[in-house]
Design a protein around this motif. Structure first.
Motif, PDB file in Angstrom:
ATOM      1  N   LYS A  93       0.894  -1.239   0.036  1.00 39.41           N
ATOM      2  CA  LYS A  93      -0.033   0.040  -0.039  1.00 39.41           C
ATOM      3  C   LYS A  93       0.851   1.208  -0.026  1.00 39.41           C
ATOM      4  CE  LYS A  93      -3.609  -2.579   0.033  1.00 39.41           C
ATOM      5  NZ  LYS A  93      -4.228  -2.721  -0.939  1.00 39.41           N
ATOM      6  N   SER A  94       0.330   2.356  -0.439  1.00 38.51           N
ATOM      7  CA  SER A  94       1.036   3.426  -0.482  1.00 38.51           C
ATOM      8  C   SER A  94       1.197   3.932   1.041  1.00 38.51           C
ATOM      9  CB  SER A  94       0.147   4.678  -1.251  1.00 38.51           C
ATOM     10  OG  SER A  94      -0.933   5.047  -0.519  1.00 38.51           O
ATOM     11  N   PRO A  95       2.160   4.944   1.162  1.00 39.35           N
ATOM     12  CA  PRO A  95       2.560   5.612   2.363  1.00 39.35           C
ATOM     13  C   PRO A  95       1.314   6.176   3.153  1.00 39.35           C
ATOM     14  CG  PRO A  95       4.223   6.171   1.098  1.00 39.35           C
ATOM     15  CD  PRO A  95       3.097   5.600   0.314  1.00 39.35           C
ATOM     16  N   GLU A  96       0.452   6.661   2.347  1.00 39.72           N
ATOM     17  CA  GLU A  96      -0.950   7.199   3.065  1.00 39.72           C
ATOM     18  C   GLU A  96      -1.609   6.198   3.938  1.00 39.72           C
ATOM     19  OE1 GLU A  96      -5.012   8.996   1.624  1.00 39.72           O
ATOM     20  OE2 GLU A  96      -3.258   9.046  -0.003  1.00 39.72           O
ATOM     21  N   PHE A  97      -1.631   5.026   3.647  1.00 37.48           N
ATOM     22  CA  PHE A  97      -2.392   3.992   4.373  1.00 37.48           C
ATOM     23  C   PHE A  97      -1.689   2.898   4.904  1.00 37.48           C
ATOM     24  CE2 PHE A  97      -4.789   5.349   0.529  1.00 37.48           C
ATOM     25  CZ  PHE A  97      -5.808   5.712   0.913  1.00 37.48           C
ATOM     26  N   SER A  98      -0.219   2.865   4.542  1.00 31.02           N
ATOM     27  CA  SER A  98       0.695   1.908   5.336  1.00 31.02           C
ATOM     28  C   SER A  98       1.623   2.659   6.291  1.00 31.02           C
ATOM     29  CB  SER A  98       1.331   1.154   4.235  1.00 31.02           C
ATOM     30  OG  SER A  98       2.309   1.959   3.572  1.00 31.02           O
ATOM     31  N   GLY A  99       1.910   3.860   6.038  1.00 29.68           N
ATOM     32  CA  GLY A  99       2.875   4.655   6.676  1.00 29.68           C
ATOM     33  C   GLY A  99       4.466   4.056   6.476  1.00 29.68           C
ATOM     34  N   LYS A 100       4.609   3.472   5.460  1.00 29.21           N
ATOM     35  CA  LYS A 100       5.694   2.941   5.134  1.00 29.21           C
ATOM     36  C   LYS A 100       6.229   3.304   3.421  1.00 29.21           C
ATOM     37  CE  LYS A 100       4.338  -1.400   7.201  1.00 29.21           C
ATOM     38  NZ  LYS A 100       4.190  -2.917   6.905  1.00 29.21           N
ATOM     39  N   LEU A 101       7.588   3.680   3.642  1.00 33.62           N
ATOM     40  CA  LEU A 101       8.131   4.020   2.323  1.00 33.62           C
ATOM     41  C   LEU A 101       9.024   2.839   2.032  1.00 33.62           C
ATOM     42  CD1 LEU A 101       9.864   7.468   3.278  1.00 33.62           C
ATOM     43  CD2 LEU A 101       7.670   7.025   1.997  1.00 33.62           C
ATOM     44  N   THR A 102       8.348   2.214   0.723  1.00 36.71           N
ATOM     45  CA  THR A 102       9.113   0.946   0.331  1.00 36.71           C
ATOM     46  C   THR A 102       9.571   1.301  -1.122  1.00 36.71           C
ATOM     47  OG1 THR A 102       7.006  -0.234   1.311  1.00 36.71           O
ATOM     48  CG2 THR A 102       8.251  -1.264  -0.488  1.00 36.71           C
ATOM     49  N   PHE A 103       9.042   1.453  -2.263  1.00 36.38           N
ATOM     50  CA  PHE A 103       9.322   1.820  -3.574  1.00 36.38           C
ATOM     51  C   PHE A 103       9.639   3.326  -3.722  1.00 36.38           C
ATOM     52  CE2 PHE A 103       6.454  -1.820  -4.398  1.00 36.38           C
ATOM     53  CZ  PHE A 103       7.264  -2.813  -4.256  1.00 36.38           C
ATOM     54  N   PRO A 104      10.718   3.462  -4.559  1.00 38.94           N
ATOM     55  CA  PRO A 104      11.177   4.937  -4.821  1.00 38.94           C
ATOM     56  C   PRO A 104       9.915   5.770  -5.197  1.00 38.94           C
ATOM     57  CG  PRO A 104      12.594   3.648  -6.094  1.00 38.94           C
ATOM     58  CD  PRO A 104      11.604   2.653  -5.468  1.00 38.94           C
ATOM     59  N   ILE A 105       8.802   5.494  -5.754  1.00 40.36           N
ATOM     60  CA  ILE A 105       7.518   6.222  -6.124  1.00 40.36           C
ATOM     61  C   ILE A 105       6.959   6.452  -4.771  1.00 40.36           C
ATOM     62  CG2 ILE A 105       6.082   4.199  -6.289  1.00 40.36           C
ATOM     63  CD1 ILE A 105       6.000   7.477  -8.222  1.00 40.36           C
ATOM     64  N   THR A 146      -2.100  11.167  -6.075  1.00 33.97           N
ATOM     65  CA  THR A 146      -1.161  10.178  -5.727  1.00 33.97           C
ATOM     66  C   THR A 146      -0.412   9.683  -7.146  1.00 33.97           C
ATOM     67  OG1 THR A 146      -2.294   9.527  -3.841  1.00 33.97           O
ATOM     68  CG2 THR A 146      -0.413   8.132  -4.432  1.00 33.97           C
ATOM     69  N   GLN A 147       0.890  10.069  -7.281  1.00 37.80           N
ATOM     70  CA  GLN A 147       1.538   9.447  -8.547  1.00 37.80           C
ATOM     71  C   GLN A 147       1.669   8.028  -8.041  1.00 37.80           C
ATOM     72  OE1 GLN A 147       4.928  11.421  -9.585  1.00 37.80           O
ATOM     73  NE2 GLN A 147       4.238  13.335  -9.096  1.00 37.80           N
ATOM     74  N   THR A 148       1.581   7.207  -9.267  1.00 38.71           N
ATOM     75  CA  THR A 148       1.567   5.560  -9.184  1.00 38.71           C
ATOM     76  C   THR A 148       2.895   5.055  -9.710  1.00 38.71           C
ATOM     77  OG1 THR A 148       0.266   5.490 -11.130  1.00 38.71           O
ATOM     78  CG2 THR A 148      -0.781   5.130  -8.939  1.00 38.71           C
ATOM     79  N   GLU A 149       3.386   5.605 -10.378  1.00 39.50           N
ATOM     80  CA  GLU A 149       4.703   5.247 -11.119  1.00 39.50           C
ATOM     81  C   GLU A 149       5.544   6.308 -11.712  1.00 39.50           C
ATOM     82  OE1 GLU A 149       3.539   2.407 -13.982  1.00 39.50           O
ATOM     83  OE2 GLU A 149       2.700   3.719 -15.344  1.00 39.50           O
ATOM     84  N   PHE A 150       6.860   6.005 -11.794  1.00 37.70           N
ATOM     85  CA  PHE A 150       7.709   7.068 -12.681  1.00 37.70           C
ATOM     86  C   PHE A 150       7.370   6.947 -14.043  1.00 37.70           C
ATOM     87  CE2 PHE A 150      10.331   6.735  -8.638  1.00 37.70           C
ATOM     88  CZ  PHE A 150      10.247   8.162  -8.476  1.00 37.70           C
ATOM     89  N   ILE A 151       7.462   8.013 -14.745  1.00 36.17           N
ATOM     90  CA  ILE A 151       7.370   7.780 -16.239  1.00 36.17           C
ATOM     91  C   ILE A 151       8.480   7.939 -16.982  1.00 36.17           C
ATOM     92  CG2 ILE A 151       6.409   9.214 -18.331  1.00 36.17           C
ATOM     93  CD1 ILE A 151       4.347  10.462 -16.411  1.00 36.17           C
ATOM     94  N   HIS A 152       8.979   6.760 -17.570  1.00 31.60           N
ATOM     95  CA  HIS A 152      10.215   6.815 -18.279  1.00 31.60           C
ATOM     96  C   HIS A 152      10.167   5.818 -19.256  1.00 31.60           C
ATOM     97  CE1 HIS A 152      11.171   2.792 -16.430  1.00 31.60           C
ATOM     98  NE2 HIS A 152      10.463   3.047 -15.746  1.00 31.60           N
ATOM     99  N   GLY A 153      11.391   5.993 -20.127  1.00 27.40           N
ATOM    100  CA  GLY A 153      11.325   5.214 -21.341  1.00 27.40           C
ATOM    101  C   GLY A 153      12.753   4.563 -21.437  1.00 27.40           C
ATOM    102  N   PRO A 201       4.330  14.782 -14.408  1.00 28.67           N
ATOM    103  CA  PRO A 201       3.017  15.660 -14.050  1.00 28.67           C
ATOM    104  C   PRO A 201       2.782  15.039 -12.474  1.00 28.67           C
ATOM    105  CG  PRO A 201       3.029  14.852 -16.276  1.00 28.67           C
ATOM    106  CD  PRO A 201       4.191  14.382 -15.745  1.00 28.67           C
ATOM    107  N   PRO A 202       2.201  16.040 -11.670  1.00 29.90           N
ATOM    108  CA  PRO A 202       1.912  15.578 -10.448  1.00 29.90           C
ATOM    109  C   PRO A 202       0.622  14.660 -10.309  1.00 29.90           C
ATOM    110  CG  PRO A 202       1.196  17.969 -10.955  1.00 29.90           C
ATOM    111  CD  PRO A 202       2.012  17.519 -11.753  1.00 29.90           C
ATOM    112  N   ASN A 203      -0.182  14.579 -11.187  1.00 32.49           N
ATOM    113  CA  ASN A 203      -1.344  13.768 -11.645  1.00 32.49           C
ATOM    114  C   ASN A 203      -1.514  13.451 -12.795  1.00 32.49           C
ATOM    115  OD1 ASN A 203      -3.286  15.939 -12.318  1.00 32.49           O
ATOM    116  ND2 ASN A 203      -2.759  17.110 -10.336  1.00 32.49           N
ATOM    117  N   ALA A 204      -2.633  12.431 -13.066  1.00 23.72           N
ATOM    118  CA  ALA A 204      -2.748  11.957 -14.375  1.00 23.72           C
ATOM    119  C   ALA A 204      -3.508  12.933 -15.305  1.00 23.72           C
ATOM    120  CB  ALA A 204      -3.577  10.947 -14.269  1.00 23.72           C
ATOM    121  N   GLY A 205      -4.258  13.837 -14.815  1.00 18.24           N
ATOM    122  CA  GLY A 205      -4.892  14.761 -15.085  1.00 18.24           C
ATOM    123  C   GLY A 205      -4.078  16.175 -15.519  1.00 18.24           C
TER     124      GLY A 205
END
Length: 402
Positions: A100-112, A275-282, A204-208
């Motif tokens: 889960k994201s830090p908002e709900f888990s309180g943990k920093l796991t992945f770089p995102i 909430t960003q869900t992944e890094f945008i990269h190629g 972008p900070p969000n998808a929209g």
């Protein structure tokens, strides 16, 4: 074989694979002690194909991964969770669902996680170390409350002075802090006086978010090359330091932060922050990590006023004058031990229309605890990246404020 033995065997095999090179590999993996960053495409490891876990039923695999995620809840053991996500695409998709994201888990796991809002129920305690010799700042996740000697490396920033402004380049890699690096995540830019700052996100900070058309180029061997991913400067926060009301005396600073990417309603009950869900990269490894020689920044099409669009506004909590100590004081709950003009606490501004507990809740606090060591505690709705950038603004020289 018991279920507990299965988990222990899998952890052991993951540990042996981790030592071979990908103990922290997930898109942009992080490594605490060496600060190295391993790209997802740099190493192809298929070690588990020959192991007993290759043909594990999906239901059992998910159950095992869930138990690993539940038991390895702190760093450094949590590197096993990241290692699981780096095994293959199917394992990664399962771990992305489980973690889960830090908002709900309180943990920093992945770089995102560094781009996602902090915990709603607790404060994420971090600290910043400053290296004066090379003007670099390092953000760590605190592993315990009594020491800042060891921690999980999160972000690094390097100060770059320019004729009319100052930039703080922020990266996932402490050894390659440059805008041309594939680990570049954003920057902080100040005006000449050091009174106004803008925090830029590299994506972008969000998808929209809508962006204007732009041209961004790199020069490689004197040839122009267009990037394959939408890199740019997306404003996510504006920080302003007001003129010191005490005149020439050295009093507390007054600051305001407009969070361009967070609506004011995010701090209300039931509110939601982007909430960003992944890094945008190629194919990042197809380009050398060299700085941009010429580029035009990418911006959001328009940024209305904070009040008009209901953006979240943060203000520093006003300190009180202590007659006996003859100094300005704030209650940092033991997390700050050295008096400094840089120390601050940010709360939601009354401009947001909030009242009661939401207005008194400290969203970000920053303060000195030793020579070149500072604590940084943050929580929802801001991210570690945003909090780090705001704290960096406190380090910059402010000609008109002091």
């Amino acid at each position: 074989m018991s279920f507990k033995s299965i988990i222990q065997d899998m952890k052991g095999e993951l540990g042996s694979i981790s030592r071979k090179g990908f103990d922290v590999k997930f898109s942009y993996g992080m490594r605490s002690r060496s600060h190295r960053v391993v790209q997802d495409s740099s190493v192809r490891i298929d070690a588990l194909k020959q192991s007993c876990w290759a043909n594990m039923p999906p239901e059992l695999l998910r159950d095992v991964l869930m138990r690993i995620e539940a038991t390895e809840d702190t760093w450094p053991p949590r590197k096993n969770v990241v290692a699981c996500a780096g095994v293959c695409r199917s394992w990664r998709e399962i771990m992305k669902e489980i973690v889960k994201s830090p908002e709900f888990s309180g943990k920093l796991t992945f770089p995102i996680s560094l781009k996602q809002p902090g915990s709603r129920d607790s404060v994420l305690q971090c600290y910043i170390k400053r290296n004066r010799s090379n003007q670099t700042y390092y953000l760590y996740l605190g592993l315990n409350q009594v020491s800042t000697d060891d921690g999980k490396f999160l972000l690094a920033a390097r100060k770059c002075r320019r004729p009319t402004c100052t930039d703080y380049i922020i990266s996932l890699n402490s050894e390659d802090v440059s805008k041309g690096s594939s680990t570049y995540v954003g920057k902080l830019r100040s005006n000449f006086l050091g009174t106004k700052f803008t925090v830029y996100d590299a994506q972008p900070p969000n998808a929209g978010a809508r962006v204007t058309k732009c041209r961004s180029t790199r020069l490689v061997n004197m040839k122009q090359v267009s990037p394959r991913f939408p890199a740019g400067n997306y404003p996510v926060s504006h920080i302003a330091y007001e003129l010191n009301v005490l005149g020439s005396s050295r009093g507390p600073r007054r600051m305001q932060c407009v969070m361009d990417a967070i609506p004011a309603r995010a701090i209300e009950p039931g509110g939601v922050a982007p909430t960003q869900t992944e890094f945008i990269h190629g194919s990042l490894d197809s380009f050398p990590s060299i700085p941009f020689f010429r580029s035009k920044s990418t911006h959001l099409e328009s940024f209305p006023s904070a009040l008009g669009e209901g953006l979240l506004v943060l203000r520093n909590k006003a300190p009180r004058w202590h007659e006996q100590l003859q100094c300005w004081c704030l209650n940092f709950n033991g997390r700050v031990t050295v008096a400094s003009v840089k120390n601050f606490q940010l709360v939601a501004s009354p401009e947001n229309g909030v009242a009661g507990q939401e207005h008194e809740n400290v969203i970000l606090q920053f303060g000195k605890v030793g020579k070149d060591v500072f604590t940084m505690d943050y929580q929802y709705p801001i991210s570690a990246f945003q909090a780090f950038a705001i704290c960096l603004s406190s380090f910059d020289t402010k000609i008109a404020c002091e």
